[in-house]
Write an enzyme that holds these catalytic residues in place. Structure first.
Site, PDB file in Angstrom:
ATOM      1  CE  LYS A 192     -62.744 -68.203 105.262  1.00 13.99           C
ATOM      2  NZ  LYS A 192     -61.685 -67.327 104.711  1.00 13.99           N
ATOM      3  CB  SER A 197     -61.757 -68.176 101.167  1.00 13.58           C
ATOM      4  OG  SER A 197     -60.972 -67.739 102.270  1.00 13.58           O
ATOM      5  CB  SER A 220     -59.798 -64.868 102.189  1.00 15.00           C
ATOM      6  OG  SER A 220     -59.273 -65.681 101.176  1.00 15.00           O
TER       7      SER A 220
END
Length: 469
Positions: A83, A159, A183
């Site tokens: 990520k 996220s 997230s």
């Protein structure tokens, strides 16, 4: 060339077995997945950076090791993504923002990235995130809209948006995510994959998050066994994280297939305060009953604690204000307006208000520790609504002010630092995934994984539509 659809649906555990049998090679797999990435990326926009040369070089080196019988680690030759909130040596970590200077030196891996490299993983690239990971939607000013493979008009959530979209689309079996208020679990629920927010400190973080003790690092995968494999690699202390847990030798796949007969499990359909879509409520209730069929003792419960929404918002908004502190007014014009609004509220929070919110966070942890004296696990719906349309920040603007208002089940367990997972438990009539949340006592990550695997074994694996498989 290996068959693309077969490779796309093959787990990390299976890839390692095929490498060992010399039935498939890391280089074949990596080339196939990079081709798949090239084909699907224009549709889903899951990557902000693809390290094609580095991935092929790492895969070639892994293939040579396997041919010599000298494999180097638990993930040798297995493709992963990182990520773009997590540092990756030699490449920019832009955090979905125009504010980060791309041209600076990038000399370090984050602890989890370093552990993945040491285990022989092949890093395909960096996955997209909303700006600084501030919200549970998959869009940012820097990379635009990331889309859900189940329905391209829907968000994959956030996220860890790109990680979830890539995983669901079959672009690699393992994906590194982060979870400050849901997230990892929110996008897993929206895209029909498995993800675990481990106990706080289980996976070390660096640099530390402005969200403080809310922020966790963890695995996202299509199977529980793959997530357990990845957690074993990335867990363990790092001197750069003062909150990292002590060294541990646990292999999280050990005991994964053992039964859960006799476990006491609570099921809370609403936590006493959440509004849940009827289809999702029915699927979560059916999933809870499946645990009874597995031999657990399941008891439905109502409210466990008052909604901590306001306390969470205070902590979150203060963190957002810290994130943006020091940026000039002209640079703020480049920022997601929702992040600006949240940070502006954060700037008005007093020290006393912040400390009061943090005290509520601590008390919530105490309440859940007492709760788990009677229950091995807690089950809830993961999300009360299916995946939202892209670029729609609120599910019900008439009653909601912020994204946390449509994710009431996720953030309490960031506040308590407990392990919590999302596992697929069905589809809506519109064909969108539904997730079940499994919450364990603090540090009982193995218990959450074992229960998730028991449930997974009874539940059919579903894939996105033929566009992707």
């Amino acid at each position: 060339m290996a068959d693309e659809t077969d490779v796309a649906s093959t787990s990390a555990v299976e890839l390692l077995q095929l490498y060992r049998a010399k039935a498939l090679s890391p280089l074949e797999v990596t080339r196939t997945l990079l081709d798949r990435l090239d084909s699907l990326e224009p549709k889903i926009n899951a990557f902000c950076l693809v390290d094609r040369d580095g991935a092929l070089a790492a895969a070639g080196a892994s293939e040579a090791r396997w041919l010599r019988g000298e494999q180097t680690g638990a993930l040798d030759g297995v493709p992963v993504t990182i990520k773009d909130l997590v540092l990756m040596r030699g490449f920019p970590t832009l955090r979905g923002s125009h504010l980060v200077e791309r041209g600076q030196d990038w000399p370090e891996d984050a602890p989890a990235t370093a552990r993945l490299r040491e285990a022989g993983a092949v890093i395909l690239g960096k996955s997209t995130t909303p700006e600084f990971g501030w919200k549970a939607l998959g869009d940012s000013p820097l990379t635009g809209i990331t889309r859900n493979p189940w329905d391209l008009s829907r968000t994959p959530g956030g996220s860890s948006a790109g990680a979830a979209a890539a995983c669901a689309a079959g672009i690699g079996p393992l994906h590194l995510g982060s979870d400050g208020a849901g997230s990892i679990r929110i996008p897993c629920a929206f895209t029909g994959i498995f993800g675990l927010k481990p106990s706080f400190g289980r996976v070390p973080a660096y640099p530390l998050s402005p969200m403080g003790l809310l922020a966790h690092i963890g695995p996202m995968a299509r199977t529980v066994a793959d997530a357990a494999l990845m957690l074993t690699v990335i867990a363990g202390p790092d001197h750069r994280d003062p909150y990292a847990l002590p060294p541990q030798t646990r292999v999280y796949r050990d005991g994964l297939e053992e039964n859960i007969r006799g476990w006491r499990i609570a099921f809370s359909p609403t936590l006493g305060y959440a509004k849940v879509d009827p289809e999702i409520a029915a699927a979560a209730a059916a999933a809870a009953r499946r645990f009874e069929a597995l031999g657990a003792i399941v008891e439905e419960v109502g409210a466990i604690f008052p909604s901590p929404r306001d306390a969470l918002f205070t902590l979150w908004a203060a963190g957002a204000a810290k994130l943006l502190a020091g940026f000039s007014a002209d640079r703020r014009e480049q920022i997601d307006p929702g992040l600006i609004a949240t940070a502006t509220e954060g700037e008005r929070i007093s020290v006393l208000d912040y400390l009061a919110a943090d005290l509520i966070r601590t008390e919530l942890g105490q309440q859940m520790a007492a709760f788990h004296q009677n229950y091995d696990l807690l089950l809830t719906p993961m999300m009360p609504v299916p995946a939202l349309p892209v670029a729609q920040d609120l599910n019900d603007p008439a009653t909601e002010r912020h994204w946390i208002d449509w994710s009431p089940f996720s953030y309490p367990f960031n506040m308590t630092r407990q392990p919590a997972a999302s596992i697929p438990c069905g589809l809506t009539t519109a064909g969108l995934p539904i997730g079940l949340q499994i919450v364990g006592p603090l540090y009982a990550d193995d218990r959450v994984l074992r229960a998730a695997r028991a449930f997974e074994a009874t539940h059919p694996i579903r894939r996105p539509p033929p566009l992707f498989f």
